[in-house]
Design an enzyme around this catalytic site. Structure first.
Site, PDB file in Angstrom:
ATOM      1  N   HIS A 197      51.883  35.843  44.507  1.00  0.00           N
ATOM      2  CA  HIS A 197      51.092  35.622  45.930  1.00  0.00           C
ATOM      3  C   HIS A 197      51.727  33.942  46.341  1.00  0.00           C
ATOM      4  O   HIS A 197      52.265  33.379  45.593  1.00  0.00           O
ATOM      5  CB  HIS A 197      49.588  35.330  45.833  1.00  0.00           C
ATOM      6  CG  HIS A 197      48.983  36.455  45.087  1.00  0.00           C
ATOM      7  ND1 HIS A 197      47.852  36.330  44.228  1.00  0.00           N
ATOM      8  CD2 HIS A 197      49.368  37.987  45.179  1.00  0.00           C
ATOM      9  CE1 HIS A 197      47.678  37.550  43.778  1.00  0.00           C
ATOM     10  NE2 HIS A 197      48.571  38.327  44.313  1.00  0.00           N
ATOM     11  N   CYS A 245      51.937  42.723  44.419  1.00  0.00           N
ATOM     12  CA  CYS A 245      50.573  42.993  43.573  1.00  0.00           C
ATOM     13  C   CYS A 245      50.155  44.518  43.841  1.00  0.00           C
ATOM     14  O   CYS A 245      50.712  45.187  43.150  1.00  0.00           O
ATOM     15  CB  CYS A 245      49.595  41.988  44.077  1.00  0.00           C
ATOM     16  SG  CYS A 245      48.249  41.534  42.712  1.00  0.00           S
ATOM     17  N   ARG A 298      42.402  38.818  32.794  1.00  0.00           N
ATOM     18  CA  ARG A 298      43.011  38.600  34.055  1.00  0.00           C
ATOM     19  C   ARG A 298      44.253  37.634  33.657  1.00  0.00           C
ATOM     20  O   ARG A 298      44.003  36.695  33.235  1.00  0.00           O
ATOM     21  CB  ARG A 298      42.093  38.097  34.919  1.00  0.00           C
ATOM     22  CG  ARG A 298      42.244  38.085  36.424  1.00  0.00           C
ATOM     23  CD  ARG A 298      41.254  38.984  37.187  1.00  0.00           C
ATOM     24  NE  ARG A 298      41.642  39.153  38.449  1.00  0.00           N
ATOM     25  CZ  ARG A 298      42.035  40.331  38.992  1.00  0.00           C
ATOM     26  NH1 ARG A 298      41.948  41.458  38.406  1.00  0.00           N
ATOM     27  NH2 ARG A 298      42.483  40.513  40.204  1.00  0.00           N
TER      28      ARG A 298
END
Lengths: 251, 525
Positions: free
Chosen positions: A203, A93, A127
């Site tokens: 993640h 990330c 997002r």
């Protein structure tokens, strides 16, 4: 056999269970009788990254990433040097973005990155988030099956980023998206693969449901000093089950 | 007039929806508000001025317990309170609570509105309800997929508070992220915190509470992890998640005189001078036996202002009542000794926050002291059931710091234990379950934990997390379905049973446990 692990900025870049990625890597090495040396390296530390076999860089919040970005002006060239020498690296990330060439903010301002990966990131409007299912790049797929009985060609995880990352010509994507957005939600790529260094938005933590990729990283990390290594298969029933449950939800 | 019509139509609709919800035994803590707000989007701003005081409680952990304690104190003092007590803490939940409190003639039936406000909803809720007192408990990493990062969450609150014309703040001084909110604001602020000398001189049989993480030999280092390589032992035991370790003003790493948990403690910045503010309400002398005991030192300048008079409810507009000024006149500090039927060190902060507000509102010390003893925990806040003669405790876990405090309380209890841990990933739980890896589940490798049953939509993920935390595989079981997981739990021969669940599992487990045991269910409503 010994494996030297560098957890870079553990106090600053630890946003999404990143400690788990380091724990999984170290445990899977330890379960195979490989002696693990783990160093935590942060802002004031000056180290020679080429002394390590594996470097992990996680993601962080804005304030922390700002501090790291400044520090990387000095550590960056040493990191590049290590990766060019064959040291294995995984970045997640924010860490993944920091290792690219630059990040372009919403207002057009450009923040330089380390330039370890030939890629850039620009601020997006929405997002990109949710569970994600990927097809591992073909050249990695066979290698990821080396240390297990059952071959696993997919990756699963959770993505949550607004930056859109675009790869340059000298790097390859880590995977192609089956479900989810990936690097930028446009070109179907996710993550990056360059020599023994990788970056991804996943993640979960990333390695928790992708034990085959964890083993690929261990083998790559050992390859510089030990050549091709044979890792004994482990009992991955829980990990594979978690992978399959998420894959089933997304297919 | 149109506003009046819209509001009253919305009121009728919300009553209708509430009634229908009751008919189908659906809690309906939010749905009536959702629908009524469609008819009258400004309903909350139309209803809020009817209250003498609007108190908002926000933060990551402890909102529900602090609000419920405070409601209990205020009611004991004779005030009527409208309160979204069931944890529905976004705008529709607030609207539902206010509609429920409103009489059809167009008046509120209570004098005080006590609102628990989700930290992501402070913008909308504060703009509509215009609270005159805001309590902030703490900021920990929680549901990052909803709130992104803490900097954003604290910025949201700062903006929401700055837009309020007149507001008093009651802030957790021990949390640098919260304390920073009081600085640079024109508003009055009162600070609460826990002193270093937390060890009480309690009676012989009362157990001293160990609050400082890492200093507890029972956690982490015990169990089968002893033979582990140092590198891995360090990873599983180490790093408590700590946010805000860097000065919010200048970015320098904060120095701590002592920590309690998370980033809570006595800190200062060596560069710009930012430090823990002086405490107006300080807790010390803690002890835990059957009750959680503590002393609170109240500084003289606190609670000395104009109290809310308990006389006839005012039907007028709230702006007509002056917000009382905190007086700077110094009286001698006084002590308040409290004993609460709660568990866990983190509850000291909740009691402290509720006490601070009650004192500021003019509630007398004896009222608080007697009310705190009759408080009953809300659903899933270490709530006790009895099943087949055994204790079963239900606890909410939703983020690493909160989970760690629950785990610590659990491990410190004697006897063998079996657990169901139910992890969901619906919107209210947080879609990303990576946070599990930031909690200290390694303490569950303790030999007293005989079985852990993984349940919920992300049971499979959690089983992997436990494996790497060092829990032996034979103690991990995967039973995703709720009722089946409870049956497996009850079949375990352990002395004590626990159910730890994320938010969307909590109420269903509470219902199932209530049916099974019917025992000492304790509920706050």
């Amino acid at each position: 056999m010994r494996i030297r692990v560098c957890h870079l900025y553990p106090d600053l870049l630890n946003l999404y269970g990143d400690r788990g990625n380091v724990l999984i890597f170290c445990r899977r090495a330890d379960w195979r009788g490989i002696e693990v040396q783990l160093d935590q390296v942060s802002l004031p530390d000056r180290v020679k990254f080429s002394d390590y076999d594996y470097i992990f860089v996680g993601g962080g919040a804005d304030l922390e990433q700002g501090l790291v970005s400044k520090d990387l002006e000095q550590k960056g060239p040493l990191l590049i040097d290590a990766v060019e020498q064959g040291v294995a690296l995984l970045s997640i990330c924010g860490g993944y973005q920091l290792l690219g060439r630059y990040y372009r903010a919403q207002d057009g301002a450009t923040l330089p990155g380390v330039g370890l990966f030939d890629l850039y990131t620009e601020a997006g409007r929405r997002r990109l988030k949710g569970n994600i299912l990927l097809q591992l790049a073909p050249e990695l797929q066979k290698e990821a099956g080396n240390h297990r009985e059952e071959e696993l060609g997919t990756l699963v995880g959770f993505e949550n980023h607004s930056g859109k990352t675009f790869l340059g010509h000298s790097v390859r994507p880590l995977a192609r998206t089956i479900r989810g957005h990936g690097n930028n939600g446009e070109d179907g790529t996710e993550g990056v693969s360059y020599k023994n260094a990788f970056g991804t938005y996943l993640h979960g933590p990333f390695l928790s449901k992708n034990p085959h990729f964890a083993d690929l990283l261990i083998a790559r990390a050992l390859s510089r000093r030990h050549g091709v290594v044979d890792l004994a298969p482990l009992d991955d029933a829980l990990e594979i089950n978690a992978h399959r449950v998420m894959e089933g939800r997304l297919r | 007039m149109t506003a009046w019509w819209r509001l009253n139509s919305a009121l009728l609709i919300s009553r209708l929806v509430s009634g229908t919800c009751r008919l189908f035994r659906y809690p309906g803590t939010s749905l009536p508000g959702v629908i009524a707000l469609k008819i009258c989007p400004d309903a909350v701003s139309l209803m809020a001025p009817a209250y003498d005081r609007v108190i908002a409680i926000t933060g990551t952990n402890g909102k529900t317990t602090t609000a419920n304690l405070l409601a209990h104190f205020l009611r004991a003092a004779g005030y009527s309170v409208a309160h979204n007590s069931l944890g529905a803490n976004m705008l529709p939940g607030v609207a539902t609570a206010l509609f429920r409190d409103r009489r059809l003639r167009g008046q509120s039936s209570s004098r005080i509105a006590l609102l628990e406000v989700d930290e992501g909803s402070v913008g909308k809720v504060f703009a509509a309800a215009r609270p005159d007192l805001v309590v902030v408990t703490n900021y920990f990493r929680d549901q990052l997929d909803r709130y992104w990062e803490l900097e954003r969450t604290t910025a949201l609150l700062r903006e929401a508070v700055a837009r309020l014309p007149r507001v008093s703040l009651v802030l957790n001084a021990d949390d640098p992220l919260v304390a920073a909110i009081g600085q640079g604001q024109a508003q009055d602020a009162r600070y609460f915190g826990v002193l270093k000398d937390i060890q009480g001189s309690g009676s012989e049989n009362s157990k001293k509470i160990e609050a400082v993480h890492g200093a507890d030999p029972e956690i982490g280092s015990a169990g089968p992890m002893d033979g582990e390589p140092a590198a891995i032992a360090g990873l599983v035991n180490a790093c408590e998640t700590r946010e805000g370790r860097f000065c919010q003003h200048c970015g320098t790493a904060l120095t701590y005189n002592y920590f309690h948990f998370g980033q809570l403690g006595d800190y200062y910045c060596s560069n710009c001078g930012f430090r823990r503010p002086a405490l107006d309400y300080a807790a010390w002398g803690l002890s835990e036996s059957e009750l959680l005991g503590m002393s609170i030192t109240v500084q003289g300048r606190s609670g000395s202002g104009e109290a809310l008079s308990a006389s006839k409810p005012s039907a007028g507009h709230r702006s007509a009542i002056s917000i009382r000024q905190w007086s700077a006149s110094a009286a001698a500090p006084r002590q308040l000794k409290l004993n609460a039927p709660l568990r866990g060190f983190y509850n000291v902060y909740n009691i402290l926050a509720a006490t601070a507000v009650a004192v500021e509102m003019g509630v007398g010390d004896p009222v608080i002291q007697s009310a705190v003893q009759t408080y009953k925990p809300a659903t899933g806040r270490m709530q006790e059931y009895t099943i087949g003669g055994r204790h079963c405790i239900l606890a909410l876990i939703k983020n690493p710091v909160g989970a760690n405090e629950v785990l610590k309380t659990l491990i410190q209890t004697a006897g063998s234990k079996a657990l169901v841990i139910a992890i969901n990933d619906l919107a209210a739980d947080g879609r990303d379950v990576s946070w599990l890896w930031d909690a200290d589940f390694a303490c569950l490798a303790h030999p007293d934990i005989s079985k852990i049953i993984c349940a919920g939509l992300r049971a499979a993920d959690f089983a992997v997390c436990l494996k790497y935390a060092g829990v032996p595989l034979e103690r991990i079981e995967l039973v995703p379905e709720r009722a089946a997981s409870l049956r497996r739990l009850i079949a375990q021969p352990a002395d004590k049973l626990y159910v730890l669940a994320t938010y969307t599992n909590l109420f269903d487990y509470a219902k199932l446990l209530g049916h099974r045991g019917g025992g000492t269910e304790q509920n706050a409503h």
